[in-house]
Scaffold this motif. Sequence first.
Motif, short mmCIF file in Angstrom:
data_model
loop_
_atom_site.label_atom_id
_atom_site.label_comp_id
_atom_site.label_asym_id
_atom_site.label_seq_id
_atom_site.Cartn_x
_atom_site.Cartn_y
_atom_site.Cartn_z
N SER A 1 -1.87 -6.70 -6.30
CA SER A 1 -1.49 -7.95 -6.96
C SER A 1 -3.03 -8.45 -7.52
N PRO A 2 -3.16 -9.01 -8.54
CA PRO A 2 -4.30 -9.68 -9.06
C PRO A 2 -4.97 -10.61 -8.28
N GLY A 3 -6.41 -10.47 -7.84
CA GLY A 3 -6.99 -11.31 -6.93
C GLY A 3 -6.87 -11.17 -5.60
N GLN A 4 -6.19 -10.19 -5.21
CA GLN A 4 -5.70 -10.04 -3.60
C GLN A 4 -6.34 -8.52 -3.43
N PRO A 5 -7.13 -8.34 -2.43
CA PRO A 5 -7.77 -7.19 -1.97
C PRO A 5 -6.69 -6.24 -1.36
N THR A 6 -6.71 -4.95 -1.64
CA THR A 6 -5.89 -3.90 -0.87
C THR A 6 -6.89 -3.06 -0.56
#
Length: 307
Positions: free
Chosen positions: A51-56
């Motif tokens: 998801s954009p802006g969320q780190p994986t």
Amino acid sequence: MFAPSIAAFLMLLLAGTSATAQTCPPPGEAEGRCIELTADETNEVSEVQISPGQPTTFDFDSDVRADGLTLENRERFKVAPGIRLITLVPSEKLRGEKPNEMTVCFEDGAAPDCATFRLVVHPAIGERQVTIFRHARPVDSVQAELKKSYEENARLRAEIQQLRAERDGPDGLTGLLASGMMGEKGIPCSTVRNVERPGNALTARDVTTCRARGRMAVRFDLKNEGTAPWTAQGAKLVGPKGEELEGSIWPQKPVLPGEPLTLYIEVRDEDVRTTGPFVLKLWDADGLRTVTLGSVTFPALTEGPGP
């Protein structure tokens, strides 16, 4: 106190190469996503939701090559690469776009040597942590297994072609007549005696041989005097000049202890002059319990081979 995910990661680092034996826990018992890689699934692509802006964060149990990371549209990600951790932060520009693929390759050269992940963009929900357990195998072992599979596939393809060729004609009595395998005098058969060899795992009785154009068949009863079931895995006829004819076996079922079973062995042979004597050899899966029949002869045919 460490959070469970951080503690688990530290234990993974301390375990070193022994972590390769780990497997994913049952669903719902682990924090985040867990993926297992095997050498038999080198072409499989696992989907990971980002998801954009969320780190994986991808947490590997094997070292990743420094130059072994390939990421589509890399300029639209913040990437923190590491030896066993890779963190991706998608930019807002990825909203509504098609999935991107990320491929990582491992340092040790074992199989699977690389893994590919399909990164599926979700507007609000992304997987925070993805743990990857890799069940590595030496490349030589994988190549040997692939070679064996190719050989088996080639054999099965040949059998399928043979069955398709036979299905071009009718079945049953009509098929025998139309193929020329049986004429007005039927199919000649004869009883064969004194064929057993010493050391056989089972006892053979009532041996009958039959002959048709292009085919020879042996019918006999096998009696299992032992205490364990026996199943014929392969059969062949060895001719007087050392020629070998591979046979098909029917039925493919075990001979149970103390019980008889009627077996049929059929081979293809277009040389109508070949009558024998043959040696019939049968063996089980491990090749330790064998059955050998000697002086197996077949009725002669006076007509030439069919087309």
